[in-house]
Design a protein around this motif. Structure first.
Motif, PDB file in Angstrom:
ATOM      1  N   ILE A 361       0.818  -0.871  -0.232  1.00  0.00           N
ATOM      2  CA  ILE A 361      -0.003  -0.443   0.123  1.00  0.00           C
ATOM      3  C   ILE A 361       0.622   1.228  -0.218  1.00  0.00           C
ATOM      4  CG2 ILE A 361      -2.103   2.153   0.983  1.00  0.00           C
ATOM      5  CD1 ILE A 361      -2.994  -1.555   2.182  1.00  0.00           C
ATOM      6  N   PRO A 362       1.702   1.142   1.014  1.00  0.00           N
ATOM      7  CA  PRO A 362       2.505   2.651   1.026  1.00  0.00           C
ATOM      8  C   PRO A 362       2.949   2.752  -0.731  1.00  0.00           C
ATOM      9  CG  PRO A 362       3.131   1.920   2.689  1.00  0.00           C
ATOM     10  CD  PRO A 362       2.079  -0.029   2.295  1.00  0.00           C
ATOM     11  N   SER A 363       3.790   1.570  -0.945  1.00  0.00           N
ATOM     12  CA  SER A 363       4.624   1.950  -2.384  1.00  0.00           C
ATOM     13  C   SER A 363       3.614   2.383  -3.813  1.00  0.00           C
ATOM     14  CB  SER A 363       4.541  -0.020  -2.235  1.00  0.00           C
ATOM     15  OG  SER A 363       5.943  -0.541  -1.806  1.00  0.00           O
ATOM     16  N   ILE A 364       2.288   1.532  -3.103  1.00  0.00           N
ATOM     17  CA  ILE A 364       1.420   2.032  -4.682  1.00  0.00           C
ATOM     18  C   ILE A 364       1.263   3.653  -4.832  1.00  0.00           C
ATOM     19  CG2 ILE A 364      -1.085   2.376  -5.008  1.00  0.00           C
ATOM     20  CD1 ILE A 364      -0.988  -0.326  -4.185  1.00  0.00           C
ATOM     21  N   TYR A 365       0.969   4.491  -3.086  1.00  0.00           N
ATOM     22  CA  TYR A 365       0.782   5.472  -3.228  1.00  0.00           C
ATOM     23  C   TYR A 365       2.693   6.756  -3.312  1.00  0.00           C
ATOM     24  CZ  TYR A 365      -4.146   5.776  -2.473  1.00  0.00           C
ATOM     25  OH  TYR A 365      -4.796   4.984  -2.104  1.00  0.00           O
ATOM     26  N   ALA A 366       2.967   5.586  -2.862  1.00  0.00           N
ATOM     27  CA  ALA A 366       4.721   6.864  -3.541  1.00  0.00           C
ATOM     28  C   ALA A 366       5.000   6.216  -5.068  1.00  0.00           C
ATOM     29  CB  ALA A 366       5.889   5.505  -2.946  1.00  0.00           C
ATOM     30  N   ALA A 367       4.629   5.906  -5.788  1.00  0.00           N
ATOM     31  CA  ALA A 367       4.095   5.817  -7.127  1.00  0.00           C
ATOM     32  C   ALA A 367       2.675   6.975  -7.715  1.00  0.00           C
ATOM     33  CB  ALA A 367       3.413   4.567  -7.440  1.00  0.00           C
ATOM     34  N   LYS A 368       1.842   7.167  -7.157  1.00  0.00           N
ATOM     35  CA  LYS A 368       0.926   8.332  -7.632  1.00  0.00           C
ATOM     36  C   LYS A 368       1.490  10.014  -6.699  1.00  0.00           C
ATOM     37  CE  LYS A 368      -2.497   6.102  -6.351  1.00  0.00           C
ATOM     38  NZ  LYS A 368      -3.786   6.130  -7.607  1.00  0.00           N
ATOM     39  N   ALA A 369       2.230   9.554  -6.132  1.00  0.00           N
ATOM     40  CA  ALA A 369       3.128  10.708  -5.296  1.00  0.00           C
ATOM     41  C   ALA A 369       4.172  11.649  -6.430  1.00  0.00           C
ATOM     42  CB  ALA A 369       3.836  11.175  -4.000  1.00  0.00           C
ATOM     43  N   GLU A 370       5.167  10.179  -6.860  1.00  0.00           N
ATOM     44  CA  GLU A 370       6.110  10.292  -8.642  1.00  0.00           C
ATOM     45  C   GLU A 370       4.826  11.061  -9.477  1.00  0.00           C
ATOM     46  OE1 GLU A 370       7.417   6.749  -8.797  1.00  0.00           O
ATOM     47  OE2 GLU A 370       8.628   6.799  -6.157  1.00  0.00           O
ATOM     48  N   ASP A 371       4.274  10.209  -9.541  1.00  0.00           N
ATOM     49  CA  ASP A 371       2.976  10.907 -10.883  1.00  0.00           C
ATOM     50  C   ASP A 371       2.514  12.189 -10.368  1.00  0.00           C
ATOM     51  OD1 ASP A 371       3.634   8.188 -12.181  1.00  0.00           O
ATOM     52  OD2 ASP A 371       1.714   7.543 -11.377  1.00  0.00           O
ATOM     53  N   ARG A 372       2.070  12.298  -9.053  1.00  0.00           N
ATOM     54  CA  ARG A 372       1.837  13.954  -9.084  1.00  0.00           C
ATOM     55  C   ARG A 372       2.890  14.555  -9.418  1.00  0.00           C
ATOM     56  NH1 ARG A 372      -1.876  13.330  -4.397  1.00  0.00           N
ATOM     57  NH2 ARG A 372      -2.287  15.030  -4.104  1.00  0.00           N
ATOM     58  N   ILE A 373       4.238  14.676  -8.609  1.00  0.00           N
ATOM     59  CA  ILE A 373       5.569  15.594  -9.276  1.00  0.00           C
ATOM     60  C   ILE A 373       5.669  15.664 -10.253  1.00  0.00           C
ATOM     61  CG2 ILE A 373       7.896  15.916  -8.104  1.00  0.00           C
ATOM     62  CD1 ILE A 373       7.056  13.785  -5.517  1.00  0.00           C
ATOM     63  N   ALA A 374       5.781  14.391 -10.884  1.00  0.00           N
ATOM     64  CA  ALA A 374       5.698  14.891 -12.490  1.00  0.00           C
ATOM     65  C   ALA A 374       5.246  15.601 -13.179  1.00  0.00           C
ATOM     66  CB  ALA A 374       5.902  13.467 -13.495  1.00  0.00           C
ATOM     67  N   ALA A 375       3.826  15.742 -12.829  1.00  0.00           N
ATOM     68  CA  ALA A 375       3.429  16.662 -13.277  1.00  0.00           C
ATOM     69  C   ALA A 375       3.107  18.219 -12.749  1.00  0.00           C
ATOM     70  CB  ALA A 375       1.443  15.790 -13.029  1.00  0.00           C
ATOM     71  N   GLY A 376       4.093  18.282 -12.173  1.00  0.00           N
ATOM     72  CA  GLY A 376       4.459  19.771 -11.419  1.00  0.00           C
ATOM     73  C   GLY A 376       3.810  20.049 -10.469  1.00  0.00           C
ATOM     74  N   GLU A 377       3.861  19.277  -9.747  1.00  0.00           N
ATOM     75  CA  GLU A 377       2.766  19.672  -8.080  1.00  0.00           C
ATOM     76  C   GLU A 377       4.445  19.451  -7.537  1.00  0.00           C
ATOM     77  OE1 GLU A 377      -0.118  17.443  -4.862  1.00  0.00           O
ATOM     78  OE2 GLU A 377      -0.300  17.062  -6.745  1.00  0.00           O
ATOM     79  N   ALA A 378       4.162  20.793  -6.280  1.00  0.00           N
ATOM     80  CA  ALA A 378       5.307  20.313  -5.498  1.00  0.00           C
ATOM     81  C   ALA A 378       5.241  18.808  -4.356  1.00  0.00           C
ATOM     82  CB  ALA A 378       4.887  21.235  -4.151  1.00  0.00           C
ATOM     83  N   ARG A 379       6.347  18.781  -4.401  1.00  0.00           N
ATOM     84  CA  ARG A 379       6.632  17.216  -3.269  1.00  0.00           C
ATOM     85  C   ARG A 379       6.047  17.248  -2.064  1.00  0.00           C
ATOM     86  NH1 ARG A 379      10.073  13.065  -3.892  1.00  0.00           N
ATOM     87  NH2 ARG A 379      11.050  14.009  -6.449  1.00  0.00           N
ATOM     88  N   GLU A 380       6.014  18.389  -1.485  1.00  0.00           N
ATOM     89  CA  GLU A 380       6.520  18.114  -0.227  1.00  0.00           C
ATOM     90  C   GLU A 380       5.160  18.786   0.018  1.00  0.00           C
ATOM     91  OE1 GLU A 380       6.407  21.362   3.760  1.00  0.00           O
ATOM     92  OE2 GLU A 380       7.477  21.843   2.920  1.00  0.00           O
ATOM     93  N   GLU A 381       4.273  18.730  -0.760  1.00  0.00           N
ATOM     94  CA  GLU A 381       2.603  18.637  -0.864  1.00  0.00           C
ATOM     95  C   GLU A 381       1.880  16.935  -1.001  1.00  0.00           C
ATOM     96  OE1 GLU A 381      -1.603  20.703  -2.614  1.00  0.00           O
ATOM     97  OE2 GLU A 381      -0.264  21.487  -3.469  1.00  0.00           O
ATOM     98  N   ALA A 382       2.703  16.861  -2.179  1.00  0.00           N
ATOM     99  CA  ALA A 382       1.933  15.355  -2.946  1.00  0.00           C
ATOM    100  C   ALA A 382       2.399  14.510  -1.593  1.00  0.00           C
ATOM    101  CB  ALA A 382       2.980  14.942  -4.358  1.00  0.00           C
ATOM    102  N   VAL A 383       3.415  14.745  -1.561  1.00  0.00           N
ATOM    103  CA  VAL A 383       3.966  13.260  -0.388  1.00  0.00           C
ATOM    104  C   VAL A 383       3.519  13.089   0.510  1.00  0.00           C
ATOM    105  CG1 VAL A 383       5.717  12.202   0.974  1.00  0.00           C
ATOM    106  CG2 VAL A 383       6.623  12.835  -1.174  1.00  0.00           C
ATOM    107  N   ALA A 384       2.666  14.650   1.314  1.00  0.00           N
ATOM    108  CA  ALA A 384       2.381  14.272   3.064  1.00  0.00           C
ATOM    109  C   ALA A 384       0.402  14.388   2.652  1.00  0.00           C
ATOM    110  CB  ALA A 384       1.654  16.269   3.122  1.00  0.00           C
ATOM    111  N   ASP A 385       0.192  14.447   0.688  1.00  0.00           N
ATOM    112  CA  ASP A 385      -1.448  14.132   0.589  1.00  0.00           C
ATOM    113  C   ASP A 385      -1.478  12.724   0.890  1.00  0.00           C
ATOM    114  OD1 ASP A 385      -3.738  14.699   0.416  1.00  0.00           O
ATOM    115  OD2 ASP A 385      -4.013  14.165  -1.798  1.00  0.00           O
TER     116      ASP A 385
END
Length: 465
Positions: A361-385
């Motif tokens: 489960i954490p790995s799945i959401y780590a991948a989601k965070a990477e996608d959001r960061i790649a799309a331009g979202e701030a890393r801190e916000e993407a990881v926290a969410d």
């Protein structure tokens, strides 16, 4: 459990053992008292959660005492229905129990939930001596033991707030393992009571837990704390319900934890009804599976860290297919030794799968965070969410996974009612494990998620279990 001798001055205490400004990620606070506070709460939580699992599993032992010798005339189907109801309550109540921790505080809710377990414990002591009680009343009152299943969810939610991300895996692993092993300890207690007293002494088993529950309540009151920093996660749970991974991971967790708790409830009944074992003969071996399955759970997490959660989960489900096939052959040939060995293997695999699926489960959401960061979202916000969503998903998956225990025991009930054997149920389980293996391969190895978010680094990014 000594007092905290040099607490960090930033930790502010209020009435009712409420702690404000708690921040385990603050290394200075953690080193100057925070770690001692967290450990104190962890060990008190393990004690309370262990007793919760013992009470939840109580009827898996007491049904062994319910024989014609003790005045009971319940059929195998009625006994399987009884433990199914207990499993159902325990699974469904996990969601409100998770929500109760931010609302009432971890210490307060632990105290409330432990004291509440006195009700099903005392009822069990009365009912096991009351064979003339109508079955529907018996089942309704016995189902209150499901309250013990909720303690896992609230305990895990509470402890997750006390530890920094780098230590959550270890802390939650200890918490979960200490609770799960309650399934084995209550069965060992049942064996001891039968051996020392007789099958007539079923009431002794629940009565042993009355003083232990009172002690756990005292420990919670004296040594645990409430954290004001906890926040309710209703919105997060609603959000994860819209994610397909919630339902896919729930399916996989039904196959692992659902198997563990379902087989834990059913093993003794199967030995009695399929192989005509006496209560003491059944009790002699029933504790082995849950004990091994509990102790080996951390290995599943370690293997997932090393080789990837989805890879371990895939091979684990394939092994469960093979183990179930062995049990089917043993059932058809009436081989008790092969049946018992196959069951112990299934318990072992369910324990490994519990660890590996939770690590996915954490790995799945780590991948989601990477996608959001790649799309331009701030890393801190993407990881926290994504970290919050992963935590919410862990709680929801744990609750749904518990329903597997209900499905397994209901399948056994229908199987015995139809043909007087558990073999058709095991054929269904074999097919289900094949579906779980296919989903794991198709979605998390071959599909878009395949090869992403399964490394140790990714898991560390948003580790929540």
């Amino acid at each position: 459990m000594a007092a905290d001798t040099h607490p960090d001055p930033s930790i502010r205490r209020g009435p009712g053992r409420w702690i404000r400004n708690w921040d385990p990620e603050n290394s200075a606070q953690w080193e100057r008292g925070g770690s001692r506070i967290a450990r104190r709460n962890l060990w008190a939580s393990i004690f309370a959660e262990h007793l919760g699992f013992c009470v939840w599993s109580l009827w898996a032992v007491l049904v062994l005492f319910m024989t014609p010798q003790t005045g009971f005339a319940f059929t195998a189907e009625q006994k399987f229905l009884l433990v199914s109801l207990v499993a159902l309550v325990g699974a469904l109540i996990r969601i409100p129990y998770t929500m109760a921790v931010p609302r009432f505080g971890g210490r307060n809710w632990t105290l409330i939930s432990v004291v509440a377990l006195l009700v099903p414990t005392l009822l069990a002591a009365v009912l096991v001596q009351s064979p003339d009680t109508p079955f529907w009343v018996f089942a309704l009152l016995a189902a209150t033991a499901g309250l013990g299943g909720g303690n896992f969810a609230s305990s895990m939610s509470n402890i997750s707030y006390f530890y920094p991300e780098r230590l959550k895996g270890t802390a939650l692993g200890l918490n979960a393992g200490g609770g799960n092993i309650g399934v084995a300890t209550v069965q060992l207690l049942g064996l001891a009571v039968i051996a020392l007293f007789s099958v007539q002494a079923g009431a002794v088993v629940p009565l042993v837990y009355v003083p232990l529950l009172l002690l756990a309540a005292l420990v919670a009151w004296r040594y645990m704390d409430n954290l004001a920093s906890m926040r309710g996660n209703t919105a997060d749970q609603v959000a994860v319900c819209r994610d397909r991974h919630t339902w896919l991971m729930s399916l996989l967790y039904i196959g692992t934890f659902g198997s563990f708790i379902g087989y834990g409830f059913a093993f003794g009944l199967l030995l009695q009804n399929q192989f005509d074992r006496t209560p003491i003969e059944a009790a002699t071996v029933t504790f082995l599976g849950p004990l091994i399955g509990s102790l080996i759970r951390p290995l599943g997490g370690w293997l997932a860290d090393r080789y990837g959660g989805s890879q371990v989960t895939l091979w684990n489900f394939l092994a469960m297919v093979a183990g179930t096939a062995v049990i089917i052959v043993a059932s058809l040939h009436g081989s008790l030794a092969m049946f018992t060995l196959g069951f112990v293997v299934l318990f072992t695999l369910s324990g490994i799968g519990n660890g590996s699926t939770y690590k996915m489960i954490p790995s799945i959401y780590a991948a989601k965070a990477e996608d959001r960061i790649a799309a331009g979202e701030a890393r801190e916000e993407a990881v926290a969410d994504t970290k919050r969503l992963a935590a919410a998903l862990l709680g929801l998956v744990g609750a749904i996974g518990g329903l597997g225990g209900v499905l397994i025991n209901m399948a056994f009930r229908e199987s015995f009612a139809a043909v007087g054997s558990a073999t058709p149920a095991f054929v269904c389980f074999l097919g289900f494990y094949m579906v779980c293996a296919l989903v794991t391969w198709r979605v998390y190895l071959r599909g878009p998620m395949g090869g992403r978010g399964h490394t140790r680094a990714a898991a560390d990014t948003v580790v929540a279990s």
